[in-house]
Design a protein around this motif. Structure first.
Motif, short mmCIF file in Angstrom:
data_model
loop_
_atom_site.label_atom_id
_atom_site.label_comp_id
_atom_site.label_asym_id
_atom_site.label_seq_id
_atom_site.Cartn_x
_atom_site.Cartn_y
_atom_site.Cartn_z
N ILE A 121 19.15 20.83 62.52
CA ILE A 121 19.00 21.72 61.36
C ILE A 121 20.02 22.86 61.41
N LEU A 122 20.24 23.44 62.60
CA LEU A 122 21.23 24.51 62.74
C LEU A 122 22.63 24.02 62.43
N TYR A 123 22.96 22.79 62.91
CA TYR A 123 24.28 22.22 62.64
C TYR A 123 24.48 22.02 61.14
N ILE A 124 23.44 21.53 60.47
CA ILE A 124 23.55 21.28 59.02
C ILE A 124 23.77 22.59 58.27
N VAL A 182 30.07 26.93 56.18
CA VAL A 182 31.52 26.80 56.28
C VAL A 182 32.06 26.14 55.02
N GLY A 183 31.36 25.14 54.50
CA GLY A 183 31.83 24.45 53.30
C GLY A 183 31.83 25.35 52.10
N LEU A 184 30.78 26.18 51.93
CA LEU A 184 30.72 27.09 50.78
C LEU A 184 31.82 28.15 50.83
N SER A 185 32.07 28.70 52.03
CA SER A 185 33.12 29.70 52.17
C SER A 185 34.48 29.10 51.89
N THR A 186 34.68 27.80 52.34
CA THR A 186 35.96 27.14 52.10
C THR A 186 36.15 26.90 50.61
N MET A 187 35.06 26.54 49.92
CA MET A 187 35.16 26.29 48.48
C MET A 187 35.47 27.59 47.72
N SER A 188 34.86 28.69 48.14
CA SER A 188 35.13 29.96 47.44
C SER A 188 36.55 30.42 47.66
N ILE A 189 37.07 30.21 48.90
CA ILE A 189 38.45 30.61 49.19
C ILE A 189 39.42 29.76 48.40
N SER A 190 39.15 28.43 48.33
CA SER A 190 40.04 27.55 47.59
C SER A 190 39.99 27.86 46.10
N ALA A 191 38.78 28.21 45.60
CA ALA A 191 38.67 28.55 44.18
C ALA A 191 39.44 29.83 43.87
N GLN A 192 39.39 30.80 44.80
CA GLN A 192 40.14 32.04 44.60
C GLN A 192 41.63 31.78 44.67
N ASN A 193 42.04 30.85 45.60
CA ASN A 193 43.46 30.55 45.71
C ASN A 193 43.96 29.82 44.47
N ASN A 194 43.09 28.99 43.84
CA ASN A 194 43.49 28.29 42.63
C ASN A 194 43.72 29.26 41.49
N ARG A 195 42.94 30.39 41.45
CA ARG A 195 43.15 31.40 40.42
C ARG A 195 44.37 32.24 40.79
N ARG A 196 45.22 32.45 39.84
CA ARG A 196 46.46 33.19 40.10
C ARG A 196 46.26 34.66 39.71
N ASN A 197 46.87 35.52 40.50
CA ASN A 197 46.74 36.94 40.19
C ASN A 197 47.65 37.31 39.03
N LEU A 198 47.47 38.53 38.54
CA LEU A 198 48.18 38.98 37.34
C LEU A 198 49.67 39.11 37.59
N THR A 199 50.07 39.40 38.82
CA THR A 199 51.50 39.55 39.13
C THR A 199 52.24 38.25 38.88
N SER A 200 51.70 37.12 39.42
CA SER A 200 52.38 35.83 39.25
C SER A 200 52.38 35.38 37.79
N LEU A 201 51.30 35.66 37.07
CA LEU A 201 51.24 35.28 35.66
C LEU A 201 52.26 36.05 34.83
N LEU A 202 52.42 37.35 35.10
CA LEU A 202 53.40 38.14 34.36
C LEU A 202 54.82 37.69 34.66
N ASN A 203 55.08 37.38 35.94
CA ASN A 203 56.42 36.89 36.28
C ASN A 203 56.72 35.57 35.59
N GLU A 204 55.71 34.68 35.51
CA GLU A 204 55.92 33.40 34.84
C GLU A 204 56.20 33.58 33.36
#
Length: 328
Positions: free
Chosen positions: A4-7, A13-35
């Protein structure tokens, strides 16, 4: 238990990885303005410190530059403007915050009297109280003598009451002089001055005289403070002649001697300067009338009599610069 502890660990870990990847997929305003700037070939001026940590909800859309920037900066405390050089300038602005209307508090139910039934009303019987009368032994109390309260008498008049003075101008002519001023009321005083000169100066110069000059004074503010107006009388005896050759002395007074007396009255104006609680200065000038009775002599040495005459005089009758000491 370990499974149960392992699960749970794998899920965290999976939820944190998904949130980080979702944040990385979103681009910040600096990159959007440069584009946008590179695609549209326009210049957009902005500070990366403002735009690096901002992730717009909407991405780049089609349309004009104004529409694109409005979509990117929607719900963000940033705004833009087009400068004269054709540059889009991004800056921080305080957009008005639309407050949501507060929900009204629930209204308390109104109980109608008609709905109350007689069975719902409860009547409680009064609680009997046992009150005993106080037994007071009045013999223990002694008679109390109340003494009348003596209200302290505070003087309403704290102004100076009496003062003595000396005229510095008379002192300069070696004439003994002394004045006294007494309060009559809040704005009225009585001033009495006396002058006496018994000296015979070199070259037979004489300035012998005795003068007394009472004056009633009115003070517009309060006595011994500021301006004052006076009404004075004067009486003098004199033996004057052979005065020094000074421009303001007439030839008669230089070449003759006059002996006699005078009386009259006049008005005066003065001002009182307070230097401390006790010491003051006072300037006075007055004009008026004097009736002069005199005997005229040609010189001092021979003393031959010329005539007896009278004269009416109108002009200055008082001038003083008094040094004052307030006694009380």
């Amino acid at each position: 238990m370990r499974r149960i502890l392992y699960i749970l660990l794998i899920l965290i870990v999976g939820l944190s990885t998904m949130s980080i990847s979702a944040q990385n997929n979103r681009r910040n305003l600096t990159s959007l303005l440069n584009e946008v700037a590179s695609k549209r070939k326009v210049t957009i001026s902005f500070s990366p410190t403002l735009t690096n940590n901002i992730y717009p909800k909407k991405g780049i859309t089609n349309g004009s530059m104004t529409e694109i920037l409005k979509n990117l900066l929607e719900d963000i405390d940033l705004d833009f403007k087009l400068t004269k050089r054709g540059t889009f300038f991004i800056f921080k602005s305080k957009k008005p915050i639309i407050e949501k209307p507060k929900p009204e508090p629930p209204k308390k139910p109104i109980i109608k009297i008609d709905t109350i039934k007689p069975a719902d009303i409860k009547v409680y019987a009064p609680i009997p109280l046992s009150v005993k009368p106080l037994s007071i032994n009045y013999a223990k109390f002694k008679s109390i003598s109340v003494e009348p309260y003596n209200t302290p008498v505070i003087s309403k008049d704290r102004l100076p009451f009496i003062a003595v003075k000396s005229n510095l101008l008379y002192d300069a002519t070696t004439t003994f002089n002394l004045g006294i001023e007494i309060a009559l009321a809040k704005k009225w005083t009585l001033d009495i001055s006396a002058n006496y000169n018994p000296w015979k100066f070199p070259k037979d110069v004489r300035l012998k005289h005795f003068l007394i000059q009472p004056e009633v004074r009115y003070w517009p503010c309060e006595r011994f403070i500021g301006h004052f107006f006076g009404l004075h009388a004067h009486f003098a005896t004199f033996n004057v002649g052979a005065l020094p050759n000074v421009s303001f002395v007439s030839d008669n007074m230089k070449q003759h001697r006059y002996e006699g007396y005078l009386y009259g009255a006049g008005i005066s104006y003065g001002y009182h300067w307070a230097m401390s609680n006790r010491w003051s200065l006072e300037g006075v000038i007055g004009i008026g009338y004097a009736r002069i009775h005199y005997d005229k002599f040609p010189c001092i040495k021979c003393g031959a009599y010329i005539k007896t005459d009278n004269k009416n005089y109108f002009g200055p009758t008082k001038v003083a610069l008094n040094l004052i000491y307030i006694i009380k």
